[in-house]
Each structure stands twice: as structure tokens, then as C-alpha cells.
Design a protein around this motif. Structure first.
Motif, PDB file in Angstrom:
ATOM      1  N   LEU A  36     -22.432  46.835 -41.328  1.00 42.99           N
ATOM      2  CA  LEU A  36     -22.338  48.233 -40.876  1.00 42.99           C
ATOM      3  C   LEU A  36     -21.481  48.350 -39.617  1.00 42.99           C
ATOM      4  N   THR A  37     -21.586  47.382 -38.727  1.00 39.82           N
ATOM      5  CA  THR A  37     -20.762  47.381 -37.518  1.00 39.82           C
ATOM      6  C   THR A  37     -19.286  47.264 -37.881  1.00 39.82           C
ATOM      7  N   GLU A  38     -18.987  46.399 -38.850  1.00 39.31           N
ATOM      8  CA  GLU A  38     -17.607  46.237 -39.311  1.00 39.31           C
ATOM      9  C   GLU A  38     -17.076  47.537 -39.908  1.00 39.31           C
ATOM     10  N   LEU A  39     -17.897  48.174 -40.732  1.00 38.93           N
ATOM     11  CA  LEU A  39     -17.489  49.444 -41.334  1.00 38.93           C
ATOM     12  C   LEU A  39     -17.296  50.526 -40.276  1.00 38.93           C
ATOM     13  N   THR A  40     -18.190  50.557 -39.282  1.00 34.88           N
ATOM     14  CA  THR A  40     -18.087  51.552 -38.211  1.00 34.88           C
ATOM     15  C   THR A  40     -16.821  51.342 -37.393  1.00 34.88           C
ATOM     16  N   GLN A  41     -16.524  50.085 -37.070  1.00 42.17           N
ATOM     17  CA  GLN A  41     -15.317  49.795 -36.289  1.00 42.17           C
ATOM     18  C   GLN A  41     -14.062  50.159 -37.078  1.00 42.17           C
ATOM     19  N   ALA A  42     -14.060  49.860 -38.385  1.00 47.87           N
ATOM     20  CA  ALA A  42     -12.907  50.213 -39.212  1.00 47.87           C
ATOM     21  C   ALA A  42     -12.734  51.734 -39.270  1.00 47.87           C
ATOM     22  N   GLN A 401     -18.537  58.638 -40.124  1.00 47.49           N
ATOM     23  CA  GLN A 401     -19.082  58.045 -38.893  1.00 47.49           C
ATOM     24  C   GLN A 401     -20.561  58.401 -38.736  1.00 47.49           C
ATOM     25  N   ARG A 402     -20.903  59.644 -39.025  1.00 48.61           N
ATOM     26  CA  ARG A 402     -22.304  60.054 -38.935  1.00 48.61           C
ATOM     27  C   ARG A 402     -23.155  59.323 -39.972  1.00 48.61           C
ATOM     28  N   THR A 403     -22.610  59.174 -41.192  1.00 46.57           N
ATOM     29  CA  THR A 403     -23.342  58.477 -42.250  1.00 46.57           C
ATOM     30  C   THR A 403     -23.611  57.027 -41.871  1.00 46.57           C
ATOM     31  N   GLN A 407     -27.149  55.187 -41.414  1.00 46.72           N
ATOM     32  CA  GLN A 407     -27.488  53.964 -42.139  1.00 46.72           C
ATOM     33  C   GLN A 407     -27.909  52.859 -41.181  1.00 46.72           C
ATOM     34  N   LEU A 408     -27.190  52.754 -40.063  1.00 47.49           N
ATOM     35  CA  LEU A 408     -27.527  51.738 -39.073  1.00 47.49           C
ATOM     36  C   LEU A 408     -28.921  51.974 -38.513  1.00 47.49           C
ATOM     37  N   ALA A 409     -29.236  53.234 -38.238  1.00 42.23           N
ATOM     38  CA  ALA A 409     -30.563  53.564 -37.712  1.00 42.23           C
ATOM     39  C   ALA A 409     -31.649  53.218 -38.727  1.00 42.23           C
ATOM     40  N   LYS A 410     -31.379  53.482 -40.020  1.00 39.66           N
ATOM     41  CA  LYS A 410     -32.362  53.169 -41.047  1.00 39.66           C
ATOM     42  C   LYS A 410     -32.543  51.668 -41.213  1.00 39.66           C
ATOM     43  N   GLU A 412     -32.092  49.427 -38.875  1.00 38.13           N
ATOM     44  CA  GLU A 412     -32.858  48.981 -37.708  1.00 38.13           C
ATOM     45  C   GLU A 412     -34.343  49.292 -37.908  1.00 38.13           C
ATOM     46  N   GLU A 413     -34.621  50.462 -38.461  1.00 35.29           N
ATOM     47  CA  GLU A 413     -36.013  50.849 -38.682  1.00 35.29           C
ATOM     48  C   GLU A 413     -36.680  49.930 -39.709  1.00 35.29           C
ATOM     49  N   ARG A 414     -35.965  49.660 -40.823  1.00 32.35           N
ATOM     50  CA  ARG A 414     -36.533  48.782 -41.855  1.00 32.35           C
ATOM     51  C   ARG A 414     -36.715  47.356 -41.343  1.00 32.35           C
ATOM     52  N   GLU A 415     -35.746  46.878 -40.580  1.00 27.45           N
ATOM     53  CA  GLU A 415     -35.839  45.502 -40.072  1.00 27.45           C
ATOM     54  C   GLU A 415     -36.938  45.369 -39.023  1.00 27.45           C
ATOM     55  N   ASP A 416     -37.149  46.418 -38.250  1.00 24.13           N
ATOM     56  CA  ASP A 416     -38.268  46.396 -37.297  1.00 24.13           C
ATOM     57  C   ASP A 416     -39.592  46.316 -38.058  1.00 24.13           C
ATOM     58  N   ALA A 417     -39.666  47.083 -39.161  1.00 22.95           N
ATOM     59  CA  ALA A 417     -40.887  47.051 -39.966  1.00 22.95           C
ATOM     60  C   ALA A 417     -41.078  45.677 -40.608  1.00 22.95           C
TER      61      ALA A 417
END
Length: 456
Positions: A36-42, A401-403, A407-410, A412-417
Motif C-alpha cells: 500500500l505504501t508503494e501504491l501510495t507513493q506511486a 489517494q483517499r482510497t 485501505q491502509l487504515a483498514k 492497520e485495524e485488521r493487523e492490530d486485531a
């Protein structure tokens, strides 16, 4: 037997439960976050590329419009005696066809009146109403208890927006009220005290109380023997493309006016146009070559490429940029054939100038003669306007960018769970191992006790 049970459970093996949870959590989280970071940077790279392309397009269009707007590319008026007459160019001046002789017989004047000396400007002058009439339009001036003095009268006249300016000047022994109207014979004015006003207000009336400094008059001048009169000394509507400023009355003294064309500036502008176009082309190509939504920018590239063969003036033979030696290379960039440009300037410099500085008169307008700046503005406005190429790409990238952020927030949420579940699971295992250890210790003690009893 006991050691075998303990070993099979992993008890005493030195397992670091927190580190194990970290490793498992990171093994799940990091690939997803990295992607996701790669996609965001691109996507951000695309946003930056589009922003640069838009900035270059805006800069290109604005700089060209400014050069035309400030007269850099216009023919320059010439005046044989600038103490009598000044001249500046406007759109539409034709240097190769204009020459005239001007005689300034009279300057336009504004009516002025001045009062007698008032010893104390704050002293009462009387109350009531006065009528100020300028060019047949009457305004009521009211003097009451709130403004009953010389300053109040001046302020009331100025606030009336009648076109007459009131000022107070110091004079020996006190102050005078000065009134000045607009220039032009039709703009003469009167200020009279109305019936019922205190007698003191009559001292500031133009029909006896105030002294006439000068009367209003029109400017009177001739151009090639043809007589004109105007209400001001700045004349914009007689010579096409030229604004005249009458400075001094000089009856019988002819002043020759003409115009020079800025050929060197036109040639420089052609070169600058090509250079800046190529810079814009490079930034657009860089943006449109990126994968994804930016490929839509090729529509804008095609529009810009069409400028070279777009008819932008009504001249019969020199009406597009390709007519003055500008062409497109195989790389899509512009180049200029200076020999062909020089030939066009030699053949019809006015037609070349009109490509950049289009004429504006009864028959030349933005439809018949848009000029390169207007044509470029139209392309820019379409591109950045609703559903234009840049607008579509920008909105698509912003949505992407918003999407990605969502996705990144979701993730992070799933990985925290997931991490929480691991901590819970391995925490429970650790608790069970502790119970097994307690059982082991008890069994070891009992076995040892039994063994000792058997040896007695």
C-alpha cells in the motif's frame, strides 16, 4: 518420563512469547503495508507530475497574456513633441499604416470655485439644505447640528458622489473651501442655498458667494485637419489602438505621431514561445507516460500540438504559427526556422505581430482574430475546467489517494486485531504451560518422596 512430557510441550525451551507475537504479526502486516505504501507513493508521484504540468501550463498562458496585456509586443507610438502630446499603444495599433498630425488647440478643464476666507473652520456656518447640480443631475447637501461647520460642508459634498471634490486649504487668516468638478464643458456645476436655509450658507453658493476660478471646457484638437472635442485630456476613441494624452494647448503647432513595431521583441517572443512550449511538453509527457489515470493527459498534448496549425488571425496568408516557421519535430517538440520567420517579418510584419498581438476593432475580435494567447487560454481553460483532461486526472488521482489511505487504515485495524488475537492465544498457552510446570513440580516431588520411602 517427566522430562519427555515437558519437552513435548516446549516447556523450558526458552520460547520468547512477546518476540514470537512480534514476528508473526510483522510477517502478516509488513507485506501489506509495504504494498500500500508503494501504491501510495506511486500515486503521489502522479499527483506531483500532474501538478507540475498544470503549473507549467498556467505559467505559459499567464506569461504570454501578460506580455500582450502590458504592451510588450505592441507597436510603439512615436510623438514629435511629447511636451504637447503623449501617446501609448493599445490592442489594434497598426504600425505599418498609421501616421497623423495633431494640433492641440485647448485642453479640457474642470470648473473650480473658491470661497472667501473663513477664520475658524470649526465655527458654525448655518444649517439647512443646498442643491449641488452637475451635468443636470441634482444632489441635496444637508447641513444640520452634526456637521455645521466648514469641514462638515466639505464632507457632505464629497459624500454626495456628485463628482465634485471639496477640499479645504489654509490661507492667510484662515481657510478657504475649494470646489472642483469633472473636466468637460457639460460637467459644469452649481451649488445654491435652498429656500429656508440659514443666510450663512449663501456664502458657499456658486451664484454669488463663491468666486469662479475657471469654467469647465472641452479639449479641442485636430487630427489631420479634422476637428474633435472631448470632455477629458485622455483620448482613447479617435486613433485605433492608441491612447492620446493632451498635455499642453499649442494652437498652430503641429505634432506628428506614428508608430514603430518591436521586431526584435517579436522575434524573441517567438523563440521564448518555442522554449516554454517545449518545457510544458516535457512535463506533460513525463506525466502522461506514467501508468494509470495520467494517460488521459495525452488529450491535452494533442490540443497543444494543434496550436501550430490553428488559424488565429484573419490575415489571408500569415494566420497560423506554421506560417512563420514554427514546426513540430518527430519528438513532438517545437522548432523555429529563423530564416522563414525573417522572411515573414519582411513580407508582412503586421501580420506576424497580429498572431501575438491581435487587432481589436469593429472587424477584428476574439472570434475572427483570437491570437495565440487567447487560443492558449482556451486550451488551458478546457483542460482545468469541469471534466477537462487535467480536471479528470486530478480528481481520479485524489480519489485514488483517499482510497489507498482508507485501505491502509483498514489494514492497520485488521493487523492490530490479529496481533491482539495472537497475544491472547499465546498468553493462554503460556498460562497452560505454567500450570503444567506446577503439575510437573508436584509430580517430581511425589516421585522423589515415593523413591525415598522405598529405600527405607
Amino acid at each position: 518420563m517427566v522430562n519427555s512430557i515437558a519437552n513435548s510441550l516446549g516447556f523450558g525451551s526458552g520460547i520468547d512469547i512477546p518476540k514470537l507475537v512480534d514476528d508473526l504479526s510483522n510477517a502478516s502486516r509488513q507485506p501489506k503495508i509495504a504494498r500500500l505504501t508503494e501504491l501510495t507513493q506511486a500515486n503521489q508521484t502522479r499527483i506531483s507530475a500532474v501538478a507540475k504540468a498544470r503549473a507549467d501550463l498556467d505559467g505559459f498562458a499567464d506569461s504570454l497574456s501578460q506580455m500582450i496585456g502590458d504592451g510588450t509586443l505592441r507597436s510603439t507610438p512615436t510623438v514629435s513633441d511629447d511636451s504637447v502630446l503623449g501617446a501609448t499603444s493599445r490592442a489594434g495599433l497598426s504600425a505599418d499604416s498609421f501616421a497623423a498630425t495633431v494640433v492641440v488647440n485647448q485642453l479640457a478643464r474642470a470648473q473650480t470655485n473658491f470661497s472667501g476666507v473663513v477664520a475658524d473652520r470649526t465655527a458654525a456656518i448655518g444649517t439647512g439644505t443646498m442643491t449641488l447640480t452637475v451635468g443636470g443631475v441634482a444632489k441635496t447637501i444637508t447641513i444640520d447640528g452634526t456637521n455645521n461647520n466648514l469641514d462638515g460642508l466639505a464632507d457632505a459634498i464629497n459624500a454626495s458622489a456628485a463628482g465634485v471634490t471639496a477640499s479645504i486649504i489654509a490661507d492667510e487668516g484662515g481657510h478657504r473651501l475649494i470646489l472642483k468638478g469633472p473636466t468637460g464643458e457639460a460637467n459644469g456645476f452649481t451649488l445654491v442655498a435652498d429656500a429656508g436655509a440659514d443666510p450663512g450658507l449663501a456664502s458657499f453658493a456658486t451664484d454669488g458667494g463663491m468666486t469662479l476660478g475657471q469654467s469647465a471646457a472641452d479639449a479641442e484638437f485636430t487630427i489631420d485637419g479634422i476637428a474633435f472635442n472631448r470632455a477629458t485630456n485622455i483620448v482613447d476613441d479617435v486613433v485605433p489602438g492608441m491612447s492620446l494624452t493632451l498635455k499642453k494647448a499649442a494652437p498652430g503647432q503641429p505634432v506628428d505621431i506614428g508608430a514603430n513595431r518591436p521586431l526584435d521583441m517579436i522575434k524573441q517572443t517567438v523563440g521564448d514561445f518555442v522554449a516554454v512550449y517545449n518545457q510544458l511538453k516535457a512535463s506533460l509527457t513525463a506525466a502522461s507516460n506514467l501508468p494509470g489515470a495520467t494517460t488521459s493527459l495525452r488529450e491535452l498534448e494533442r490540443d497543444l500540438g494543434g496550436l501550430i496549425h490553428q488559424v488565429i488571425s484573419s490575415h489571408g496568408s500569415i494566420n497560423q504559427l506554421s506560417d512563420i516557421g514554427i514546426s513540430v519535430t518527430k519528438e513532438g517538440l517545437l522548432s523555429v526556422d529563423n530564416a522563414r520567420l525573417d522572411k515573414a517579418l519582411e513580407t508582412d510584419a503586421g501580420a506576424v505581430e497580429a498572431l501575438f498581438n491581435p487587432r481589436r476593432d469593429a472587424t477584428h475580435n476574439e472570434t475572427t482574430d483570437p491570437g495565440i494567447a487567447f487560443a492558449l487560454d482556451a486550451i488551458r481553460d478546457r483542460a482545468v475546467g469541469a471534466n477537462g483532461a487535467i480536471d479528470r486526472v486530478s480528481r481520479s488521482l485524489e480519489t485514488r489517494q483517499r482510497t489507498l489511505a482508507e485501505q491502509l487504515a483498514k489494514v492497520e485495524e485488521r493487523e492490530d486485531a490479529y496481533r491482539t488475537r495472537l497475544e491472547k492465544q499465546y498468553g493462554a498457552l503460556e498460562a497452560r504451560l505454567a500450570a503444567f510446570k506446577a503439575t510437573q513440580t508436584y509430580l517430581e516431588q511425589q516421585i522423589k518422596l515415593w523413591t525415598n520411602q522405598g529405600n527405607d
